[in-house]
Structures are given as structure tokens and as C-alpha cells.
Design an enzyme around this catalytic site. Structure first.
Site: not given
Ligand code: AMP
Ligand code: ZN
Length: 115
Positions: A33, A88, A94-95, A101-103
Site C-alpha cells: 500500500d 472496505n 470506506g472504500q 482489494h484485501l488489505h
Molecule cells: P480503500 O480505502 O479500502 O479503498 O483502500 C485503497 C488503498 O489503496 C488505500 O489504502 C491507498 O493507500 C491505496 N492506494 C491508492 N493508490 C495506490 C497506489 N498507486 N499504489 C498502492 N496503493 C495505493
């Protein structure tokens, strides 16, 4: 090419936007991330576009492999004390990126409840 054309994570899958890729197989991609919330913070995504976890889970077998991929990545990167998986989903979830994507979060104790 993957779809839709304006999807950030599809662009990462296609190599048009760089990412710190830590693992991949023929179905999933895992990369760090860009704004890490823990010492280890990786995103595990399907290479084919799915808008969110619910859409991905329309294929339960795919959803199972997604979680297995995330658990594999956690082990690969040494999350010996455990980890947290977060998907999310939607505005209240909070998406912010509309590609499932899975964090994978690890490297510190997690708090509960989340914000
Ligand atoms: P969410 O808020 O659950 O949709 O997560 C999206 C995630 O994508 C966030 O934690 C961002 O920091 C991450 N993110 C956004 N752009 C990039 C990128 N170019 N490379 C890696 N992670 C990213
Ligand atoms: Zn996408």
C-alpha cells in the site's frame, strides 16, 4: 488489457502504473500500500476487475482463493504474530478504490473496534 480503462488497480495489473509487487499468481496480485497503516500493509487484488468484495464473492470459490492468497502473502512476509484482513466495501465501508482489494495489515497489535 483489463477493464475498466480508468481503474487504478487495473492499471497496476497491466503495468501502466508502477507498484511494489510482493507476490503474484495467475489470478491475484499483491503489492505494498502506498500509504501504509502498519509496518506490513499489502493489498491483494484479483487481476480481473471486480468492483468490490461483494461482486467478487458472487464467485464463492474465487473468494476463497482470494482469502487463501492473502493468508499466503501474510505468511510469506513474516506476519508471525498474526495479521488483519480488511475489505472496505462501499461508501460506508470506506472504500476509495473501486477494484476489490484485501488489505493485509501486520507488524503491530491491531485495535478494535476500527474507526
Ligand atoms: P480503500 O480505502 O479500502 O479503498 O483502500 C485503497 C488503498 O489503496 C488505500 O489504502 C491507498 O493507500 C491505496 N492506494 C491508492 N493508490 C495506490 C497506489 N498507486 N499504489 C498502492 N496503493 C495505493
Ligand atoms: Zn480494476
Amino acid at each position: 488489457m483489463h477493464t475498466p480503462a480508468d481503474c487504478l488497480f487495473c492499471a497496476i495489473v497491466d503495468g501502466g502504473i508502477p507498484a511494489d509487487v510482493v507476490w503474484r499468481d495467475d489470478e491475484f496480485l499483491a503489492f505494498r500500500d502506498i500509504n501504509p497503516q502498519a509496518p506490513l500493509h499489502v493489498l491483494v487484488i484479483p487481476q480481473l476487475h471486480r468492483a468490490d468484495a461483494g461482486e467478487l464473492a458472487a464467485d464463492p470459490a474465487l473468494a476463497g482463493r482470494w482469502i487463501a492468497a492473502a493468508a499466503h502473502v501474510a505468511g510469506l512476509l513474516g506476519a508471525a504474530q498474526g495479521y488483519r484482513l480488511v475489505a472496505n466495501t462501499g461508501p460506508d465501508g470506506g472504500q476509495t478504490v473501486d477494484h476489490a482489494h484485501l488489505h493485509v495489515l501486520a507488524g503491530r497489535p491491531m485495535r478494535w473496534p476500527p474507526g
